[in-house]
Design a protein around this motif. Structure first.
Motif, PDB file in Angstrom:
ATOM      1  N   LEU A  78      16.512  76.750   7.489  1.00 14.16           N
ATOM      2  CA  LEU A  78      17.290  75.348   7.426  1.00 14.16           C
ATOM      3  C   LEU A  78      17.860  74.973   8.512  1.00 14.16           C
ATOM      4  O   LEU A  78      18.153  73.843   9.115  1.00 14.16           O
ATOM      5  CB  LEU A  78      18.248  75.533   6.092  1.00 14.16           C
ATOM      6  N   LEU A  79      18.850  75.987   9.249  1.00 16.01           N
ATOM      7  CA  LEU A  79      19.657  75.808  10.189  1.00 16.01           C
ATOM      8  C   LEU A  79      18.804  75.211  11.581  1.00 16.01           C
ATOM      9  O   LEU A  79      19.076  74.519  12.378  1.00 16.01           O
ATOM     10  CB  LEU A  79      20.550  76.903  10.722  1.00 16.01           C
ATOM     11  N   THR A  81      15.889  73.925  11.420  1.00 15.28           N
ATOM     12  CA  THR A  81      15.193  72.536  11.056  1.00 15.28           C
ATOM     13  C   THR A  81      16.433  71.587  11.302  1.00 15.28           C
ATOM     14  O   THR A  81      15.988  70.360  11.869  1.00 15.28           O
ATOM     15  CB  THR A  81      14.674  72.424   9.607  1.00 15.28           C
ATOM     16  N   ILE A  82      17.532  71.679  10.936  1.00 18.78           N
ATOM     17  CA  ILE A  82      18.504  70.659  11.172  1.00 18.78           C
ATOM     18  C   ILE A  82      18.613  70.526  12.757  1.00 18.78           C
ATOM     19  O   ILE A  82      18.967  69.293  13.166  1.00 18.78           O
ATOM     20  CB  ILE A  82      19.889  71.211  10.480  1.00 18.78           C
ATOM     21  N   ILE A  83      18.778  71.592  13.415  1.00 18.24           N
ATOM     22  CA  ILE A  83      18.930  71.483  15.115  1.00 18.24           C
ATOM     23  C   ILE A  83      17.715  70.736  15.486  1.00 18.24           C
ATOM     24  O   ILE A  83      17.862  69.846  16.206  1.00 18.24           O
ATOM     25  CB  ILE A  83      19.156  72.847  15.679  1.00 18.24           C
ATOM     26  N   VAL A  84      16.556  70.947  15.301  1.00 17.67           N
ATOM     27  CA  VAL A  84      15.269  70.311  15.758  1.00 17.67           C
ATOM     28  C   VAL A  84      15.369  68.842  15.392  1.00 17.67           C
ATOM     29  O   VAL A  84      15.242  68.099  15.972  1.00 17.67           O
ATOM     30  CB  VAL A  84      13.932  71.045  15.037  1.00 17.67           C
ATOM     31  N   GLY A  85      15.936  68.516  13.990  1.00 22.41           N
ATOM     32  CA  GLY A  85      15.976  67.039  13.775  1.00 22.41           C
ATOM     33  C   GLY A  85      17.095  66.496  14.389  1.00 22.41           C
ATOM     34  O   GLY A  85      16.980  65.105  14.618  1.00 22.41           O
ATOM     35  N   TRP A  86      17.981  67.062  14.853  1.00 28.11           N
ATOM     36  CA  TRP A  86      19.150  66.339  15.453  1.00 28.11           C
ATOM     37  C   TRP A  86      18.813  66.194  17.014  1.00 28.11           C
ATOM     38  O   TRP A  86      19.115  65.276  17.490  1.00 28.11           O
ATOM     39  CB  TRP A  86      20.569  67.431  15.362  1.00 28.11           C
ATOM     40  N   ILE A  87      17.945  67.165  17.234  1.00 29.53           N
ATOM     41  CA  ILE A  87      17.618  66.927  18.921  1.00 29.53           C
ATOM     42  C   ILE A  87      16.501  65.891  18.586  1.00 29.53           C
ATOM     43  O   ILE A  87      16.373  65.078  19.828  1.00 29.53           O
ATOM     44  CB  ILE A  87      17.007  68.148  19.616  1.00 29.53           C
ATOM     45  N   ALA A  88      15.741  65.634  17.634  1.00 31.73           N
ATOM     46  CA  ALA A  88      14.660  64.703  17.845  1.00 31.73           C
ATOM     47  C   ALA A  88      15.064  63.346  17.751  1.00 31.73           C
ATOM     48  O   ALA A  88      14.290  62.376  18.162  1.00 31.73           O
ATOM     49  CB  ALA A  88      13.527  64.954  16.705  1.00 31.73           C
ATOM     50  N   LYS A  89      16.417  63.157  17.033  1.00 31.09           N
ATOM     51  CA  LYS A  89      16.715  61.777  16.915  1.00 31.09           C
ATOM     52  C   LYS A  89      17.358  61.388  18.230  1.00 31.09           C
ATOM     53  O   LYS A  89      17.750  60.237  18.353  1.00 31.09           O
ATOM     54  CB  LYS A  89      17.860  61.966  15.843  1.00 31.09           C
ATOM     55  N   GLY A  90      17.559  62.164  19.402  1.00 34.32           N
ATOM     56  CA  GLY A  90      18.042  61.630  20.576  1.00 34.32           C
ATOM     57  C   GLY A  90      17.039  61.265  21.607  1.00 34.32           C
ATOM     58  O   GLY A  90      15.679  61.251  21.205  1.00 34.32           O
ATOM     59  N   LEU A  91      17.457  60.626  22.613  1.00 33.28           N
ATOM     60  CA  LEU A  91      16.547  60.093  23.454  1.00 33.28           C
ATOM     61  C   LEU A  91      15.499  61.211  24.262  1.00 33.28           C
ATOM     62  O   LEU A  91      14.246  61.008  24.273  1.00 33.28           O
ATOM     63  CB  LEU A  91      17.258  59.319  24.546  1.00 33.28           C
ATOM     64  N   ILE A  92      16.143  62.447  24.513  1.00 29.59           N
ATOM     65  CA  ILE A  92      15.364  63.355  25.170  1.00 29.59           C
ATOM     66  C   ILE A  92      14.263  63.918  24.107  1.00 29.59           C
ATOM     67  O   ILE A  92      13.109  64.066  24.495  1.00 29.59           O
ATOM     68  CB  ILE A  92      16.372  64.576  25.553  1.00 29.59           C
ATOM     69  N   GLY A  93      14.559  64.071  22.756  1.00 24.62           N
ATOM     70  CA  GLY A  93      13.924  64.593  21.901  1.00 24.62           C
ATOM     71  C   GLY A  93      12.718  63.635  21.467  1.00 24.62           C
ATOM     72  O   GLY A  93      11.754  64.122  21.365  1.00 24.62           O
ATOM     73  N   ARG A  94      12.940  62.378  21.452  1.00 26.50           N
ATOM     74  CA  ARG A  94      11.880  61.454  21.132  1.00 26.50           C
ATOM     75  C   ARG A  94      11.064  61.437  22.402  1.00 26.50           C
ATOM     76  O   ARG A  94       9.659  61.489  22.243  1.00 26.50           O
ATOM     77  CB  ARG A  94      12.393  60.142  20.952  1.00 26.50           C
ATOM     78  N   SER A  95      11.499  61.708  23.599  1.00 29.66           N
ATOM     79  CA  SER A  95      10.436  61.892  24.821  1.00 29.66           C
ATOM     80  C   SER A  95       9.830  62.822  24.923  1.00 29.66           C
ATOM     81  O   SER A  95       8.608  62.992  24.983  1.00 29.66           O
ATOM     82  CB  SER A  95      11.422  61.774  26.202  1.00 29.66           C
ATOM     83  N   LEU A  96      10.231  64.071  24.278  1.00 26.47           N
ATOM     84  CA  LEU A  96       9.361  65.362  24.276  1.00 26.47           C
ATOM     85  C   LEU A  96       8.407  65.175  23.151  1.00 26.47           C
ATOM     86  O   LEU A  96       7.324  65.675  23.432  1.00 26.47           O
ATOM     87  CB  LEU A  96      10.528  66.466  24.048  1.00 26.47           C
TER      88      LEU A  96
END
Length: 231
Positions: A78-79, A81-96
């Protein structure tokens, strides 16, 4: 006083019949609770068995606690998944993500599997919109036979343009019993769809139980007792 034509008085159930009735009542009470606990316990153990082997041995919780606590792997998952989701919502995460999906699109077999799983995940876990809007009744498979359905959306694009109707065309999912995950996607004119007051969850229970479990009528009874006429 009794006569020869009187029926025999109602006999009280014997000891065995009383024990049998008590046993069945106990099963009805225990089975839902026991199965729910068993499913949660098994699911937690399965997540632990998948996640904990991926955790380095030096930071394994069991090494510091001394015992293998069930659920630690679930908490880690759970932790993570939350971290990955938080990163994915950012600009860098979306670019990756876009870069990774671009690589996947170049793999013939992998892209088919990935796109299918992604569509299912977005449909099941999307928070922006519900899968079904309302429960309804429609005449299916012929006139005079009624079925429970779930209204998803109003038809758009070519589907709506090719069908000549006086009003909107509504897409309705008609589930099968007792497995509501399979069924038929049908399009009905808006005037042929009767919307129900019951929630989608109550309608699903009605379908799964094959008509044995009806939604709670307490609110409707309260309205009738307050002086509103019955339908």
């Amino acid at each position: 006083m009794t006569t020869p034509f009187d029926e025999e008085p109602h006999k009280r159930p014997g000891l065995f019949a009383g024990l049998r009735a008590s046993f069945l009542t106990g099963i009805v009470v225990i089975a839902p609770v026991g199965l729910t606990i068993w499913l949660l316990w098994s699911a937690t153990g399965w997540v632990d068995s998948v996640v904990l082997p991926l955790v380095p041995e030096t930071i394994q919780p069991e090494k510091y606690i001394g015992i293998n606590l069930r659920g630690v792997g679930l908490i880690i998952f759970l932790l993570f998944t939350i971290i990955v989701g938080w990163i994915a919502k950012g600009l860098i995460g979306r670019s990756l993500i876009n870069f990774a999906e671009g690589l996947v699109d170049r793999m013939p077999v992998v892209r088919t599997i990935y796109s299918g799983i992604k569509q299912i995940s977005e449909t099941v876990f999307a928070q922006s919109e519900r899968s079904f809007e309302r429960a309804c009744m429609i005449e299916y498979p012929r006139k005079g036979i009624w079925a429970i359905g779930f209204i998803s959306t109003t038809a758009k694009g070519e589907v709506a343009e090719q069908v000549q109707t006086t009003g909107d065309l509504v897409s309705v999912f008609v589930p099968t019993t007792p497995n509501p995950t399979s069924g038929f996607l049908l399009y009905f004119p808006q005037e042929d769809v009767i919307e129900l007051d019951m929630s989608v969850e109550d309608a699903a229970k009605l379908v799964i139980s094959a008509g044995l479990v009806y939604p709670n009528r307490k609110e409707a009874d309260d309205e009738e007792n307050n002086g509103k006429p019955k339908k």
